[in-house]
Design a protein around this motif. Structure first.
Motif, PDB file in Angstrom:
ATOM      1  N   GLY A 101       0.822  -1.000   0.049  1.00 29.45           N
ATOM      2  CA  GLY A 101       0.089   0.242   0.080  1.00 29.45           C
ATOM      3  C   GLY A 101       0.871   1.256  -0.035  1.00 29.45           C
ATOM      4  O   GLY A 101       0.445   2.246   0.492  1.00 29.45           O
ATOM      5  N   ALA A 102       1.973   1.180  -0.499  1.00 26.57           N
ATOM      6  CA  ALA A 102       2.934   2.181  -0.554  1.00 26.57           C
ATOM      7  C   ALA A 102       2.464   3.464  -1.343  1.00 26.57           C
ATOM      8  O   ALA A 102       1.533   3.511  -2.276  1.00 26.57           O
ATOM      9  N   PRO A 103       2.775   4.934  -0.750  1.00 26.25           N
ATOM     10  CA  PRO A 103       2.459   5.958  -1.359  1.00 26.25           C
ATOM     11  C   PRO A 103       3.099   6.161  -2.600  1.00 26.25           C
ATOM     12  O   PRO A 103       4.158   5.637  -2.763  1.00 26.25           O
ATOM     13  N   GLN A 104       2.435   6.982  -3.656  1.00 27.71           N
ATOM     14  CA  GLN A 104       3.399   7.433  -4.871  1.00 27.71           C
ATOM     15  C   GLN A 104       4.348   8.540  -4.145  1.00 27.71           C
ATOM     16  O   GLN A 104       3.902   9.512  -3.430  1.00 27.71           O
ATOM     17  N   VAL A 105       5.735   8.287  -4.626  1.00 28.23           N
ATOM     18  CA  VAL A 105       6.640   9.522  -4.290  1.00 28.23           C
ATOM     19  C   VAL A 105       7.019  10.197  -5.222  1.00 28.23           C
ATOM     20  O   VAL A 105       7.417   9.701  -6.324  1.00 28.23           O
ATOM     21  N   VAL A 106       6.916  11.451  -5.261  1.00 30.82           N
ATOM     22  CA  VAL A 106       7.530  12.628  -6.204  1.00 30.82           C
ATOM     23  C   VAL A 106       8.862  12.927  -5.582  1.00 30.82           C
ATOM     24  O   VAL A 106       8.558  13.928  -4.597  1.00 30.82           O
ATOM     25  N   VAL A 107       9.905  13.076  -6.147  1.00 33.68           N
ATOM     26  CA  VAL A 107      11.119  13.411  -5.459  1.00 33.68           C
ATOM     27  C   VAL A 107      11.088  15.101  -6.183  1.00 33.68           C
ATOM     28  O   VAL A 107      11.039  15.451  -7.243  1.00 33.68           O
ATOM     29  N   LEU A 108      11.736  15.895  -5.066  1.00 34.85           N
ATOM     30  CA  LEU A 108      12.050  17.110  -5.481  1.00 34.85           C
ATOM     31  C   LEU A 108      13.500  17.448  -5.466  1.00 34.85           C
ATOM     32  O   LEU A 108      14.337  17.062  -4.967  1.00 34.85           O
ATOM     33  N   THR A 109      13.868  18.389  -6.724  1.00 37.90           N
ATOM     34  CA  THR A 109      15.308  18.576  -6.851  1.00 37.90           C
ATOM     35  C   THR A 109      15.329  19.981  -7.344  1.00 37.90           C
ATOM     36  O   THR A 109      14.108  20.500  -8.084  1.00 37.90           O
ATOM     37  N   THR A 110      16.533  20.499  -7.587  1.00 35.44           N
ATOM     38  CA  THR A 110      16.756  21.697  -7.853  1.00 35.44           C
ATOM     39  C   THR A 110      17.440  21.667  -9.432  1.00 35.44           C
ATOM     40  O   THR A 110      17.320  22.886 -10.038  1.00 35.44           O
ATOM     41  N   PHE A 111      17.532  20.797 -10.221  1.00 39.88           N
ATOM     42  CA  PHE A 111      17.914  20.306 -11.426  1.00 39.88           C
ATOM     43  C   PHE A 111      17.497  18.981 -11.856  1.00 39.88           C
ATOM     44  O   PHE A 111      17.415  18.279 -11.053  1.00 39.88           O
ATOM     45  N   ASP A 112      17.677  18.782 -13.266  1.00 39.03           N
ATOM     46  CA  ASP A 112      16.859  17.865 -13.581  1.00 39.03           C
ATOM     47  C   ASP A 112      17.791  16.418 -14.374  1.00 39.03           C
ATOM     48  O   ASP A 112      17.258  15.878 -15.151  1.00 39.03           O
ATOM     49  N   ALA A 113      19.162  16.629 -13.996  1.00 34.82           N
ATOM     50  CA  ALA A 113      19.957  15.511 -14.323  1.00 34.82           C
ATOM     51  C   ALA A 113      20.896  14.990 -13.040  1.00 34.82           C
ATOM     52  O   ALA A 113      22.213  15.266 -13.056  1.00 34.82           O
ATOM     53  N   ASP A 114      20.282  14.590 -12.071  1.00 42.49           N
ATOM     54  CA  ASP A 114      20.819  14.395 -10.779  1.00 42.49           C
ATOM     55  C   ASP A 114      20.861  12.692 -10.802  1.00 42.49           C
ATOM     56  O   ASP A 114      19.890  12.092 -10.742  1.00 42.49           O
TER      57      ASP A 114
END
Length: 215
Positions: free
Chosen positions: A70-83
């Motif tokens: 029953g895991a939640p959906q996780v959306v990661v937050l970042t300051t740039f898009d190639a990490d």
């Protein structure tokens, strides 16, 4: 649930989400350990997760959250898009990622998509991310990815390659003269056979295996 060690960032995210009548922030956490504990208590549908935090970081927390029933959906937050850290989070089952300067209306749409189990990143961004951070250890990963894909039937391999190219179910159906229901059945089979839980993970694996739409 909002997870970030900066209370100002959490406040900003809460304000951006507060205008949507169908969204409610049920909890906030300042590090990964607190996030895991609060997720058990509040059972959020979606977690917005910062990566770099003192103590338990967002990657460890994402892996812990996504490994549970029953895991939640996780959306990661970042300051740039190639990490490279983002790539690890996607492999762990994150639904996608958002840049921290995402406009409020796009943030709301992204949370809704994540709650529906839809990827929260564009195909173009997915491919750029993969191309820029998946180079080290490429040969070993390619061999392992190809071994995993051996369980797929021929048509499933074709669909996996199309997912790797960032195409939607409708686009795959049109390109290969298949019914949309058939494509959805193939996607479900791919996820089950590979023990994956979203299309982003399929795209990563297809890319690592060197699987192309010409295969």
């Amino acid at each position: 649930m909002l997870v970030d060690d900066d209370p100002v960032v959490r406040f900003g995210l809460r304000m951006m989400l507060s205008g949507a009548p169908d969204l409610s922030v049920v909890a906030e956490a300042g590090d990964g350990a607190e996030a895991v504990a609060l997720a058990r208590r509040h059972r959020p549908d979606v977690v917005l997760m910062d990566i770099r935090m003192p103590g338990t970081d967002g990657l460890t927390a994402t892996e812990s959250l996504r490994s549970r029933p029953g895991a939640p959906q996780v959306v990661v937050l970042t300051t740039f898009d190639a990490d490279a850290h983002v790539l690890r989070a996607l492999r762990a089952g994150a639904a996608g990622f958002l840049l921290k300067d995402t406009p409020p209306d796009e943030l709301v749409v992204a949370v809704r998509h994540a709650a529906q189990g839809r990827p929260v990143l564009s195909p173009g961004v997915t491919r750029r991310l993969i191309d820029r951070v998946a180079e080290a250890g490429q040969d070993d990963r390619k061999a392992e990815a190809r071994r995993r894909l051996d369980v797929l039937a021929d048509r499933e391999r074709v669909v996996a390659a199309e997912i790797g190219a960032g195409r939607t179910n409708a686009e795959i159906a049109a390109r290969h003269h298949l019914g949309l229901t058939t494509v959805k059945t193939h996607v479900s089979a791919i996820l089950t056979k590979l023990d994956l839980n979203n299309r982003v993970q399929v795209a990563l694996l297809a890319h690592e295996a060197g699987l192309t739409t010409d295969d």
